[in-house]
Design an enzyme around this catalytic site. Sequence first.
Site, PDB file in Angstrom:
ATOM      1  N   LYS A 191       0.843  -1.210   0.000  1.00  0.00           N
ATOM      2  CA  LYS A 191       0.000   0.000   0.000  1.00  0.00           C
ATOM      3  C   LYS A 191       0.873   1.253   0.000  1.00  0.00           C
ATOM      4  O   LYS A 191       2.070   1.184   0.314  1.00  0.00           O
ATOM      5  CB  LYS A 191      -0.908  -0.023   1.230  1.00  0.00           C
ATOM      6  CG  LYS A 191      -0.172   0.035   2.563  1.00  0.00           C
ATOM      7  CD  LYS A 191      -1.109  -0.339   3.722  1.00  0.00           C
ATOM      8  CE  LYS A 191      -0.379  -0.282   5.065  1.00  0.00           C
ATOM      9  NZ  LYS A 191      -1.160  -0.916   6.145  1.00  0.00           N
ATOM     10  N   TYR A 204      12.248  31.928   4.945  1.00  0.00           N
ATOM     11  CA  TYR A 204      10.971  32.586   5.244  1.00  0.00           C
ATOM     12  C   TYR A 204      10.835  32.906   6.730  1.00  0.00           C
ATOM     13  O   TYR A 204      11.304  32.135   7.574  1.00  0.00           O
ATOM     14  CB  TYR A 204       9.805  31.695   4.826  1.00  0.00           C
ATOM     15  CG  TYR A 204       9.596  31.604   3.327  1.00  0.00           C
ATOM     16  CD1 TYR A 204       9.542  32.752   2.535  1.00  0.00           C
ATOM     17  CD2 TYR A 204       9.446  30.368   2.705  1.00  0.00           C
ATOM     18  CE1 TYR A 204       9.340  32.669   1.162  1.00  0.00           C
ATOM     19  CE2 TYR A 204       9.234  30.268   1.337  1.00  0.00           C
ATOM     20  CZ  TYR A 204       9.188  31.423   0.569  1.00  0.00           C
ATOM     21  OH  TYR A 204       8.990  31.332  -0.783  1.00  0.00           O
TER      22      TYR A 204
HETATM   23  C1  LIG Z   1      -0.367  -1.872   6.897  1.00  0.00           C
HETATM   24  C2  LIG Z   1      -0.870  -3.153   7.394  1.00  0.00           C
HETATM   25  C3  LIG Z   1      -0.011  -4.250   7.584  1.00  0.00           C
HETATM   26  C4  LIG Z   1       1.500  -4.147   7.476  1.00  0.00           C
HETATM   27  O1  LIG Z   1       2.057  -3.754   8.733  1.00  0.00           O
HETATM   28  P1  LIG Z   1       3.627  -3.578   8.945  1.00  0.00           P
HETATM   29  O2  LIG Z   1       3.737  -3.160  10.371  1.00  0.00           O
HETATM   30  O3  LIG Z   1       4.068  -2.505   8.007  1.00  0.00           O
HETATM   31  O4  LIG Z   1       4.268  -4.879   8.658  1.00  0.00           O
HETATM   32  C5  LIG Z   1      -0.574  -5.478   7.894  1.00  0.00           C
HETATM   33  N1  LIG Z   1      -1.912  -5.603   8.051  1.00  0.00           N
HETATM   34  C6  LIG Z   1      -2.755  -4.563   7.922  1.00  0.00           C
HETATM   35  C7  LIG Z   1      -4.216  -4.778   8.136  1.00  0.00           C
HETATM   36  C8  LIG Z   1      -2.282  -3.303   7.604  1.00  0.00           C
HETATM   37  O5  LIG Z   1      -3.122  -2.267   7.503  1.00  0.00           O
END
Ligand SMILES: *Cc1c(COP(=O)(O)O)cnc(C)c1O
Length: 368
Positions: free
Chosen positions: A38, A264
């Site tokens: 993701k 800035y």
């Molecule tokens: C993002 C996510 C993961 C991955 O978690 P990590 O700590 O990055 O390994 C796994 N399961 C779900 C449901 C997630 O949203």
Amino acid sequence: MPKAKETVLEIDLGALTHNFNYLKSKLKPTTKFLAVVKAFAYGSDSIEIAKHLEHLNVDYFAVAYTKEGVVLRDAGIKTPILVLHPQPVNFNTIIERCLEPSLYNAKVLNAFIKIAEEQSQANYPVHIKFNTGLNRLGFWENDVDYVVSKLKTTKSIKVKSIFSHLAASEDKDEIEFTNKQIEFFKLISKAFENHIGSKPWLHLCNTSGVLNYSEAHFDMVRCGIGLYGFGNSAKENENLFPVASLKSVISQIHKIEKGETVGYNRAYKAKGFEKTATIPIGHADGISRIYGNENGYVKINGCKAPIIGNVCMDMIMVNISDINCKEGDEVILFDAANKASDLAESANTISYEIITSISQRVKRSIIK
Ligand SMILES: *Cc1c(COP(=O)(O)O)cnc(C)c1O
């Protein structure tokens, strides 16, 4: 590695292979591996990362939103893709693009069944999400009967897996709570299996869960951050290699007198005769304003140069008074030696946030 000539995010696929193999070495040979890709594969490049992992025979992918799955299908990714957080408005696309939804409440379950039936689907693979204490997404344990009764009314969908998510798998002070989540998940899945008469896959662990709770790997694990090179402790970080390196270059050097200001709002005032370097990376590239005013730093020729004044949209200025460097020299924001997790700490945040913040404006360069 040739020196950076502009702002670039280098993606090291060799490091990805290493991390994948390291995490797999923690699993039983039969446990399946779902790679979480993701958010542009945690800010890197979801297509390149997914192609490489597919080549390494990963079992599953997960994305948060439907749109992210469509991008992978457009790129030719054939591996199953779980969409962790879809909305009913996406369900036609999900079926069209062979994506698999997480169904987390009655509203989405019913909406998905309706669309699967309209499209005359049979046994379309879905994943039922249960809440075991994170209180974010998922059916509650007393919804099992309801979910089962709904499933019995239709042949259009088939539960491929039941899953839940740990709230504090990285935190040794929360072992008791995590163990409760694990027990709870076992009870829910048992009740579910008894009613439904089939055995969907079970999965619960994220990266820290894989590292800390080997007894809870079940049929599959879901790893994100570990694949990109970060564990849950300094010790684990030694076994993982950061995949992404953020580099830039010195555009211009200024020499300023005591009392002159930089940037800035004139937020930085020189304490004496000083040298500053201007770097072409700003908050629009993912370096948040929090890193300004000497919270964050970059590395130039091995030396720490604090970010002075306010972070601009397209630039930062750093103090190079004590550093031997010139215009055109390479600047390291983070890499394998200067970890993103350390830079994140300087701004009271975590590796996840800094790496996923690197915006799409930054050029990606793939190192095979
Ligand atoms: C993002 C996510 C993961 C991955 O978690 P990590 O700590 O990055 O390994 C796994 N399961 C779900 C449901 C997630 O949203």
